[in-house]
Design a protein around this motif. Structure first.
Motif, PDB file in Angstrom:
ATOM      1  N   LYS A 297      -6.643   8.252   7.946  1.00  0.00           N
ATOM      2  CA  LYS A 297      -6.196   8.682   6.612  1.00  0.00           C
ATOM      3  C   LYS A 297      -4.738   9.140   6.671  1.00  0.00           C
ATOM      4  O   LYS A 297      -3.930   8.802   5.805  1.00  0.00           O
ATOM      5  CB  LYS A 297      -7.098   9.828   6.129  1.00  0.00           C
ATOM      6  N   GLU A 298      -4.439   9.881   7.743  1.00  0.00           N
ATOM      7  CA  GLU A 298      -3.074  10.365   7.920  1.00  0.00           C
ATOM      8  C   GLU A 298      -2.099   9.193   8.036  1.00  0.00           C
ATOM      9  O   GLU A 298      -0.972   9.260   7.574  1.00  0.00           O
ATOM     10  CB  GLU A 298      -3.049  11.190   9.215  1.00  0.00           C
ATOM     11  N   ARG A 299      -2.591   8.116   8.634  1.00  0.00           N
ATOM     12  CA  ARG A 299      -1.733   6.922   8.777  1.00  0.00           C
ATOM     13  C   ARG A 299      -1.769   6.035   7.537  1.00  0.00           C
ATOM     14  O   ARG A 299      -1.240   4.925   7.552  1.00  0.00           O
ATOM     15  CB  ARG A 299      -2.189   6.102   9.987  1.00  0.00           C
ATOM     16  N   GLY A 300      -2.447   6.500   6.517  1.00  0.00           N
ATOM     17  CA  GLY A 300      -2.496   5.734   5.260  1.00  0.00           C
ATOM     18  C   GLY A 300      -3.413   4.518   5.325  1.00  0.00           C
ATOM     19  O   GLY A 300      -3.285   3.595   4.527  1.00  0.00           O
ATOM     20  N   ILE A 301      -4.341   4.513   6.283  1.00  0.00           N
ATOM     21  CA  ILE A 301      -5.247   3.366   6.419  1.00  0.00           C
ATOM     22  C   ILE A 301      -6.574   3.708   5.766  1.00  0.00           C
ATOM     23  O   ILE A 301      -7.264   4.636   6.186  1.00  0.00           O
ATOM     24  CB  ILE A 301      -5.438   3.009   7.912  1.00  0.00           C
ATOM     25  N   GLU A 302      -6.948   2.949   4.754  1.00  0.00           N
ATOM     26  CA  GLU A 302      -8.224   3.224   4.069  1.00  0.00           C
ATOM     27  C   GLU A 302      -8.964   1.937   3.767  1.00  0.00           C
ATOM     28  O   GLU A 302      -8.351   0.886   3.599  1.00  0.00           O
ATOM     29  CB  GLU A 302      -7.953   4.018   2.789  1.00  0.00           C
ATOM     30  N   GLY A 303     -10.262   2.022   3.717  1.00  0.00           N
ATOM     31  CA  GLY A 303     -11.091   0.842   3.437  1.00  0.00           C
ATOM     32  C   GLY A 303     -11.527   0.181   4.720  1.00  0.00           C
ATOM     33  O   GLY A 303     -10.804   0.202   5.725  1.00  0.00           O
ATOM     34  N   PRO A 304     -12.746  -0.405   4.696  1.00  0.00           N
ATOM     35  CA  PRO A 304     -13.332  -0.949   5.926  1.00  0.00           C
ATOM     36  C   PRO A 304     -12.480  -2.043   6.591  1.00  0.00           C
ATOM     37  O   PRO A 304     -12.332  -2.067   7.808  1.00  0.00           O
ATOM     38  CB  PRO A 304     -14.676  -1.520   5.478  1.00  0.00           C
ATOM     39  N   ARG A 305     -11.880  -2.921   5.780  1.00  0.00           N
ATOM     40  CA  ARG A 305     -11.118  -4.035   6.387  1.00  0.00           C
ATOM     41  C   ARG A 305      -9.877  -3.529   7.106  1.00  0.00           C
ATOM     42  O   ARG A 305      -9.605  -3.918   8.244  1.00  0.00           O
ATOM     43  CB  ARG A 305     -10.675  -5.026   5.295  1.00  0.00           C
ATOM     44  N   ALA A 306      -9.127  -2.640   6.410  1.00  0.00           N
ATOM     45  CA  ALA A 306      -7.891  -2.096   7.001  1.00  0.00           C
ATOM     46  C   ALA A 306      -8.243  -1.339   8.279  1.00  0.00           C
ATOM     47  O   ALA A 306      -7.499  -1.387   9.271  1.00  0.00           O
ATOM     48  CB  ALA A 306      -7.217  -1.168   6.007  1.00  0.00           C
ATOM     49  N   GLU A 307      -9.406  -0.697   8.267  1.00  0.00           N
ATOM     50  CA  GLU A 307      -9.829   0.090   9.429  1.00  0.00           C
ATOM     51  C   GLU A 307     -10.093  -0.821  10.638  1.00  0.00           C
ATOM     52  O   GLU A 307      -9.637  -0.551  11.750  1.00  0.00           O
ATOM     53  CB  GLU A 307     -11.095   0.845   9.056  1.00  0.00           C
ATOM     54  N   VAL A 308     -10.808  -1.900  10.379  1.00  0.00           N
ATOM     55  CA  VAL A 308     -11.124  -2.833  11.468  1.00  0.00           C
ATOM     56  C   VAL A 308      -9.828  -3.342  12.093  1.00  0.00           C
ATOM     57  O   VAL A 308      -9.678  -3.406  13.320  1.00  0.00           O
ATOM     58  CB  VAL A 308     -11.972  -4.018  10.929  1.00  0.00           C
ATOM     59  N   LYS A 309      -8.854  -3.672  11.213  1.00  0.00           N
ATOM     60  CA  LYS A 309      -7.572  -4.198  11.702  1.00  0.00           C
ATOM     61  C   LYS A 309      -6.839  -3.142  12.541  1.00  0.00           C
ATOM     62  O   LYS A 309      -6.335  -3.415  13.625  1.00  0.00           O
ATOM     63  CB  LYS A 309      -6.698  -4.581  10.490  1.00  0.00           C
ATOM     64  N   ALA A 310      -6.868  -1.910  12.014  1.00  0.00           N
ATOM     65  CA  ALA A 310      -6.134  -0.833  12.687  1.00  0.00           C
ATOM     66  C   ALA A 310      -6.735  -0.510  14.048  1.00  0.00           C
ATOM     67  O   ALA A 310      -6.027  -0.089  14.965  1.00  0.00           O
ATOM     68  CB  ALA A 310      -6.141   0.408  11.811  1.00  0.00           C
TER      69      ALA A 310
END
Ligand SMILES: Cc1cc2nc3c(=O)[nH]c(=O)nc-3n(C[C@H](O)[C@H](O)[C@H](O)COP(=O)(O)OP(=O)(O)OC[C@H]3O[C@@H](n4cnc5c(N)ncnc54)[C@H](O)[C@@H]3O)c2cc1C
Length: 745
Positions: free
Chosen positions: A385-398
């Protein structure tokens, strides 16, 4: 090859008691959990056992007597075990192990009672996992038992996903339950009309609220969601007729019908409004995934409890079988040992017991893992969240890069200082800990549900058979026939075996899990050299065989050129998942016994009969490892060889090829062997060419090498079974079962 040490200890004196269990399942330092176990046991062997003995399972209706059981749960602290201290609970931190232990204790006597308690948690779980803070506060505090001096009846919940045929069952995407906008005035909260029918919904007879999965039937609502329904909402809250279950009759199940108007704030996890459309923060699939991930583990442990609970009644039956007969005088073998004179009866009981131990070890390992995972998941969410990553797809990528780091870390085994330095560097990233635990949990949860309940149900049949005709009567001590039938439901609800196998098909091939499994296989080999009596040797070999097979199958094709390892090819993927589960259960069992061996001595109570208990439990491990290895070997061999056409080999050429290998070995091992002897062996006439294997043998060399290693590592496993059987025939058991068998309460 490892040889089994000759046991120096006398056989175990009594059945493993609580101090041993607390070490095996790692809650020796958790007084809160020990108290929960004690109070759950009191309810199980008191209230619940009396209900079963009084015939309350003979009705589908929800009776006042069954309702008393819910109050007993409240009074014993079982209901509150799900809550945070601020919500009326008493356990601080994650509660997966706590709930698993409570379910285990209840299922020891009756699976339906365990389900009745778990279903309430299942109803709350969507709210607990993804609810808004207001939803969590409202429903968890309403569901908490009244505090001393408080005059309040706690709320009960039900979880409604499954729908009447032809809709939701195994396929959770096929929703027919609908949600529409009922009213939406400018500036105020929208009202929703929820139309949902459920099938087989547990706890429905007394539910005050229901968490229901629905899909939008309105352009002004996006996708699907889970909504909370309350019995006093405007409209129809019809509990439907009770399901005519053959099992788990101490829980309530029915097919409800809901048509209710509720505020949009009942959408679990909340929503946003985008361009005039209500967008739920979580769709029903995301919520269900988060819920089932945890709730399936206690279900697997319920079947484990039933297997272990069968041991004592079967021993008692076997020993007492001939007492009172002419020629069976006290002191005679017939009087003292009864059916236990017979090897097969003992061996089969050893198999039931070993399966129960392995199932419990696997399930409790999974429960503990989820306790470890919970804070890691929260930390991961905060970092992303701190890195601005939200949602399942963005998470998998991150997390992809972290996954690579995890695989690198796992490959840096060994003591080289450069490795250690890099490992420390990689482990400094908190995300790597999440990725490792997550990969493991994604396999252990479906493995527990699949193997414990599926194979467990088969083994409960074995337990029933050991009681002869008594086994299939209502009077059977330990209610074994109920437990056998009930296990089939445990294998079915919260997703039948096909669902677990489908999940494993994906998660067991993840790079992080495979890297982890490779490390486990190496560790098992190391354990084998120090503890050969556990069967770790054959297990390590089976783990290597499974790894080789999955690698091979992932790239292999059938004669038509179609890929073998493919989501649609369940004939390949599902058996491989089954094979893995056998190995995981056996591994967990061995690790638990090692823990007992290393920590038991410092526990004054567990230390009492420790060497003999460790010896016996190791023998059970060995027995189980041999069976697990055999299963894995059979399954892998069928898959690796079974998709080739049987080669139309030339029998003469095949024989020559076979002889070629044999002669090559002879030349190596007996350099002095005469050429004449070799010629006699190669009696086809021509001396074998060393041109590689013929079509009949091609490609199989490495598999066969690994399989043959596995087979030779079975050394000692039957000796271990004999020793375990000997203990089973001598171990002291209480005079009578500590809960009633039948008759009025
Ligand atoms: C007593 C009881 C209590 C329950 N409690 C609840 C509850 O509280 N809440 C709730 O929502 N639900 C509940 N359920 C429902 C339960 O979760 C479902 O019955 C279960 O998920 C299976 O769905 P189904 O019966 O429709 O089976 P189906 O979907 O018809 O599947 C039947 C069989 O077909 C095969 N199969 C189906 N799909 C596949 C596939 N894709 N791949 C391979 N094989 C497949 C499998 O062998 C499967 O077992 C309960 C059920 C019972 C019996």
């Amino acid at each position: 090859m490892a040889t089994l040490p000759v046991p120096e200890t006398r056989p175990m004196l009594t059945l493993p008691g609580d101090p041993v269990r607390q070490i095996l399942w790692r809650f020796a330092d958790r007084f809160d959990l020990q108290m929960l176990v004690a109070s759950s046991r009191g309810v199980a062997r008191g209230t619940v056992a009396r209900l079963v003995a009084a015939g309350e399972r003979n009705t589908h209706e929800w009776t006042p007597a069954k309702n008393q059981m819910l109050q007993a749960f409240d009074q014993a602290g079982i209901t509150a075990a799900f809550m945070e201290p601020a919500e009326g609970g008493f356990i601080v931190g994650p509660k997966n192990l706590a709930l698993s232990l409570a379910a285990f204790e209840l299922a020891w006597v009756d699976g339906g009672a365990a389900t009745a308690s778990l279903a309430g948690f299942l109803a709350l779980a969507p709210i607990h996992e993804r609810g808004t803070p207001q939803q969590v506060q409202r429903y968890k505090s309403l569901s908490a038992p009244p505090a001393p001096g408080e005059d309040r009846t706690p709320w009960r919940g039900a979880f409604a996903l499954t729908e009447p045929i032809p809709y939701v069952g195994v396929d959770t995407g096929m929703l027919s339950g609908k949600v529409r906008v009922a009213e939406w005035n400018d500036g105020s909260e929208p009202w929703l009309q929820v139309d949902k029918r459920g099938r087989f919904i547990t706890g429905i007879a007394f539910a005050d609220f229901v968490t229901a999965a629905v899909v939008s039937d309105d352009d002004r609502i996006k996708g699907s969601c889970v909504v909370i329904l309350e019995k006093s909402d405007e409209g129809t809250f019809d509990r439907g007729t009770p399901t005519k279950k053959l099992v788990h009759q101490l829980s309530s199940t029915g097919d409800p019908v809901f048509n209710l108007k509720v505020p949009a704030s009942r959408i679990v996890g909340g929503y946003t409004v985008e361009g005039g459309v209500i967008v739920p923060n979580f769709n029903h699939g995301e919520i269900i995934e988060a819920v089932f991930r945890r709730t399936r583990v206690p279900v697997g442990l319920m079947t484990a409890a039933k297997l272990l609970s069968a041991v004592e009644p079967v021993i008692r039956y076997q020993r007492q079988r001939f007492r009172g007969a002419e020629g069976a005088k006290p002191g005679s073998i017939r009087y003292e040992q009864g059916i236990q004179q017979r090897e097969d009866a003992l061996h089969r009981l050893v198999d039931v017991w070993a399966t129960g131990e392995a199932a419990a070890s696997l399930g409790f390992a999974a429960a503990r893992l989820f306790d470890a995972l919970d804070p890691l998941e929260k930390q991961k969410n905060a970092i992303l969240k701190e890195r601005g990553i939200e949602g399942p797809r963005a998470e998998v990528k991150a997390l992809r890069e972290t996954e690579q780091h995890a695989v690198e870390m796992l490959s840096l085994a060994g003591d080289h200082p450069r490795f250690a330095e890099r490992r420390t560097e990689l482990l400094a990233d908190p995300l790597i800990h999440f990725v490792l635990a997550d990969a493991e949990a994604n396999v252990l949860c479906p493995a527990t549900k699949l193997w414990n309940t599926g194979h467990g149900a088969n083994m409960l049949r074995e337990a029933v058979s050991l009681m002869g005709g008594y086994g299939i009567t209502e009077d059977c001590p330990g209610f074994l026939a109920n437990k056998w039938m009930d296990a089939q439901l445990e294998a079915t609800y919260e997703g039948p075996e096909a669902v677990q196998r489908r999940q494993l098909t994906v998660t067991m091939t993840g790079p992080v899990f495979l890297a982890l499994f490779r490390v486990w296989a190496r560790d098992m080999r190391r354990i084998a050299s120090a503890h050969p009596g556990t069967g770790a040797c054959t297990l390590a070999s089976a783990m290597n065989l499974w790894l080789w097979s999955i690698n091979y199958l992932k790239s292999a094709t059938d004669p038509a050129g179609n890929k073998l390892y493919h989501g649609q090819r369940q004939g390949v993927t599902f058996p491989l998942a089954d094979a893995l589960c056998w190995l995981l259960a056996s591994r967990a069992q061995i690790l638990d016994v090692l823990e007992l061996e290393s920590s038991g001595a410092s526990d004054s109570l567990a230390a009492e009969d420790l060497p003999a208990t460790v010896e016996f439990l190791s023998d059970l491990c060995h027995t189980q490892a041999a069976q697990a290895a055999g299963e894995a070997s059979r399954i892998c061999a069928e898959l690796v060889f079974g998709y080739n056409h049987h080669p139309r080999w030339d029998e003469k050429e095949h024989r020559r090829c076979f002889l070629s290998a044999e002669i090559e070995e002879l030349e190596e091992t007996m350099p002095g062997i005469s050429a004449m002897a070799l010629d006699v062996l190669a009696s086809d006439g021509t001396h074998p060419q060393k041109a590689g294997p013929c079509a009949g043998c091609a490609g199989s060399d490495e598999f066969l090498r690994l399989q043959s290693k596995l087979t030779t590592c079975l050394t000692g496993s039957r000796l271990a079974k004999d020793r375990a059987a000997e203990t089973v025939s001598k171990v002291t058991i209480p005079e009578a079962l500590d809960y009633p068998a039948a008759g009025p309460a």
